[in-house]
Design an enzyme around this catalytic site. Structure first.
Site, mmCIF file in Angstrom:
data_model
loop_
_atom_site.group_PDB
_atom_site.id
_atom_site.type_symbol
_atom_site.label_atom_id
_atom_site.label_comp_id
_atom_site.label_asym_id
_atom_site.label_seq_id
_atom_site.Cartn_x
_atom_site.Cartn_y
_atom_site.Cartn_z
ATOM 1 C CG LEU A 176 5.827 -4.278 2.002
ATOM 2 C CD1 LEU A 176 6.991 -3.699 1.208
ATOM 3 C CD2 LEU A 176 5.016 -3.158 2.639
ATOM 4 C CG ASP A 177 -0.672 -4.907 -1.037
ATOM 5 O OD1 ASP A 177 -0.155 -4.614 -2.124
ATOM 6 O OD2 ASP A 177 -1.315 -4.084 -0.358
ATOM 7 C CE1 TYR A 178 2.174 -10.990 -7.428
ATOM 8 C CE2 TYR A 178 0.701 -9.486 -8.578
ATOM 9 C CZ TYR A 178 1.634 -10.506 -8.602
ATOM 10 O OH TYR A 178 2.018 -11.050 -9.804
ATOM 11 C CB THR A 198 2.530 -2.592 -1.460
ATOM 12 O OG1 THR A 198 1.131 -2.301 -1.407
ATOM 13 C CG2 THR A 198 3.290 -1.547 -0.662
ATOM 14 N NE ARG A 204 -2.355 -1.718 -1.930
ATOM 15 C CZ ARG A 204 -1.977 -1.161 -3.075
ATOM 16 N NH1 ARG A 204 -2.826 -0.379 -3.727
ATOM 17 N NH2 ARG A 204 -0.779 -1.376 -3.575
#
Length: 262
Positions: free
Chosen positions: A114-116, A118, A212
């Protein structure tokens, strides 16, 4: 004559409460209560002594249900907060998901990323085969996200997401998309929170920052993003951001069956 607890503490193997917790029966504290309440048997005998040692060939039952032991394997559900890196280490010294789980006995790693910015459900495990299959696109494991965007959202944009969106690395597969009216507006600032729409989208691919990019492609940049489901697992809202719990034995079994593991 030495007592039962002293005798058991000298036996080879692992402590029963550790084995049960790692098998996903319950948390360590809950497992200890199960043992003290006489709800656990080993090789047909009820065990009520904490610290009892068991080996891989022992037959363990809890409330009449056999415990499937995954020797040395641990499986957790982490509620990842925003501002944490989904990796084992970060060259910039930022907090990682592994840092959040330093108090567990095993070294575990995230299943996917999960990105930074999220938050939400992240599986953490040292089960390499299960992790590989859950991430591999050939198994098509569903992942559901809750997305906050500035509304109103046009019907055509939702239909485009459902049909698939052309990105620079190819067209995405069709997605399940539901507009969720009446949901809380997240933790966005008062200014950003005006006129928001909340959409839930389910995909089975794993393109980088896919959700996104999909929403950006249809004209609705994501303001906040949270993963709320991964396969049969759903985010337990009783677990605060940054906290985790062991997967239950049944949850581990369902994940393994989902990707063809017995």
């Amino acid at each position: 004559m030495e007592d039962e607890q002293s005798r058991q503490s000298r036996q080879p193997g692992q402590r029963l409460q550790k084995v049960l917790a790692q098998a996903g029966v319950a948390s360590r504290r809950q497992v200890e209560k199960l043992i003290l309440d006489g709800r656990v048997t080993v090789n047909g005998l009820t065990v009520t002594v904490l610290g009892t040692k068991v080996c891989s060939d022992d037959q363990i039952w809890v409330d009449g249900n056999s415990v499937q032991m995954f020797e040395g394997l641990c499986h957790y559900l982490l509620n990842k907060p925003v501002g944490v890196i989904s990796s084992a280490r970060d060259p910039q010294g930022r907090t990682t998901v592994v840092d959040l789980m330093k108090d567990i006995p095993a070294r575990v790693y995230p299943v996917g990323r999960l990105d930074y910015e999220t938050s939400g459900l992240l599986i953490m495990t040292n089960d390499g085969e299960l992790s590989h299959r859950l991430m591999h696109p050939s198994f098509g494991v569903d992942k559901t996200y809750r997305v906050w965007v500035k509304g109103p959202v046009e019907i055509e944009a939702l239909e485009q997401l459902r049909r698939g969106v052309v990105l620079e690395d190819g067209k995405t597969a069709p997605a399940r998309v539901v507009l969720r009216s009446g949901l809380a507006k997240g933790n966005l600032s008062k200014e950003k929170g005006k006129g928001l729409e909340v959409i839930e989208i389910t995909i089975h691919e794993g393109k980088n920052r896919q959700v996104r990019r999909m929403f950006g492609a249809v004209g609705y940049p994501v303001l906040q993003l949270e993963r709320i489901a991964y396969g049969p697992l759903t985010l337990d809202e009783r677990i605060p951001a940054g906290k985790y719990r062991s997967l239950t034995r049944e949850e581990v079994k369902r994940l393994r069956l989902l990707v063809g593991l017995n």
